[in-house]
Design a protein around this motif. Sequence first.
Motif, short mmCIF file in Angstrom:
data_model
loop_
_atom_site.label_atom_id
_atom_site.label_comp_id
_atom_site.label_asym_id
_atom_site.label_seq_id
_atom_site.Cartn_x
_atom_site.Cartn_y
_atom_site.Cartn_z
N ASP A 66 49.64 108.92 -97.82
CA ASP A 66 49.02 109.28 -96.53
C ASP A 66 47.89 108.31 -96.21
OD1 ASP A 66 48.70 110.72 -94.18
OD2 ASP A 66 47.32 112.18 -95.07
N PHE A 67 48.18 107.05 -96.46
CA PHE A 67 47.19 105.97 -96.31
C PHE A 67 47.62 105.09 -95.14
CE2 PHE A 67 45.76 101.65 -97.27
CZ PHE A 67 44.45 101.82 -97.67
N ASP A 68 46.81 105.03 -94.12
CA ASP A 68 47.13 104.23 -92.93
C ASP A 68 45.82 103.80 -92.30
OD1 ASP A 68 48.34 103.02 -90.77
OD2 ASP A 68 48.88 104.89 -89.76
N VAL A 69 45.46 102.52 -92.47
CA VAL A 69 44.15 102.06 -92.02
C VAL A 69 44.26 100.76 -91.23
CG1 VAL A 69 42.85 103.17 -93.88
CG2 VAL A 69 43.73 100.87 -94.20
N ARG A 70 43.34 100.62 -90.31
CA ARG A 70 43.19 99.36 -89.60
C ARG A 70 42.52 98.36 -90.53
NH1 ARG A 70 39.33 98.33 -84.43
NH2 ARG A 70 38.02 99.68 -85.72
N VAL A 71 42.93 97.11 -90.43
CA VAL A 71 42.35 96.05 -91.26
C VAL A 71 41.56 95.10 -90.36
CG1 VAL A 71 42.81 94.15 -92.85
CG2 VAL A 71 44.24 96.21 -92.91
N LEU A 72 40.30 94.90 -90.71
CA LEU A 72 39.43 94.02 -89.96
C LEU A 72 39.07 92.79 -90.82
CD1 LEU A 72 36.99 96.71 -88.50
CD2 LEU A 72 39.00 95.69 -87.40
N PRO A 73 38.85 91.66 -90.19
CA PRO A 73 38.50 90.46 -90.97
C PRO A 73 37.07 90.49 -91.46
CG PRO A 73 38.47 89.95 -88.63
CD PRO A 73 38.97 91.38 -88.75
N LEU A 74 36.85 90.00 -92.66
CA LEU A 74 35.52 89.88 -93.23
C LEU A 74 35.44 88.54 -93.94
CD1 LEU A 74 32.76 91.19 -93.80
CD2 LEU A 74 33.76 92.15 -95.88
N THR A 75 34.62 87.64 -93.43
CA THR A 75 34.50 86.31 -93.99
C THR A 75 33.27 86.23 -94.89
OG1 THR A 75 35.58 85.31 -92.07
CG2 THR A 75 34.25 83.85 -93.46
#
Length: 230
Positions: free
Chosen positions: A98-107
């Motif tokens: 039940d894992f569903d996440v948005r992924v954002l960039p992190l530099t």
Amino acid sequence: MQSRTTDNRRRPIRRRWFAVSGLGVAGLAAALFLAPADGLFGNPAAGSARDGGSTGAGHSSAPSAATPSAGLPSPATVRKAAGPAAAAPTRVSIKAADFDVRVLPLTVSEDQFASGLLVPPLTLEAYWLTNYGVPGRGSVNTTYIAGHSLDGGDAPFNRLSDTGLVGKPVTVTTAKGVLGYVVDSVTTYDKNTLKDSDIWSVAPNRVVLISCYTQDPWGKNVVLTASPRR
């Protein structure tokens, strides 16, 4: 981890973020400690993670204390991805968890690598470390995605501390399309050993999710690895 509050009627539970300090040694609050990134900066030939270039980061030595659910495949045995070309991840999901996440960039900046310390945003989203790899056809490095676990509440990354996820499908959405993966291993590491573990080996097409281990969030990290489906 149980809340330190003993009387919830008088003192409400305080939600506390657990650090994804597992990119290195143990940390508190939002501290995230990085493994060295030799060749990552000041080496134009390395290329950037955004365009699929290799970073040269990672270690191959095994951790001194780890509890693997299954052996971590060697970089040479990780299957090549088919389908869309390598591109920035935008979402990751594991239906069985039940894992569903948005992924954002992190530099990670040069100064952050020099200090070995990174503080990711305190959100429920996942963060792709752009200095490393991208998933998809033509990938040349490991893709690392980190997120926080949450004490006193529910967060998506809390659900990764489950060895029963080995063999379950993972879906990674990128800027170019959708990719299918399968969980290879769910492993716990002492936080002071993770920076020297073999998860930092350059393994094109491998996706690595990192968070804090819910049964020992201050002392251990959980690492889920996945490779392309056959």
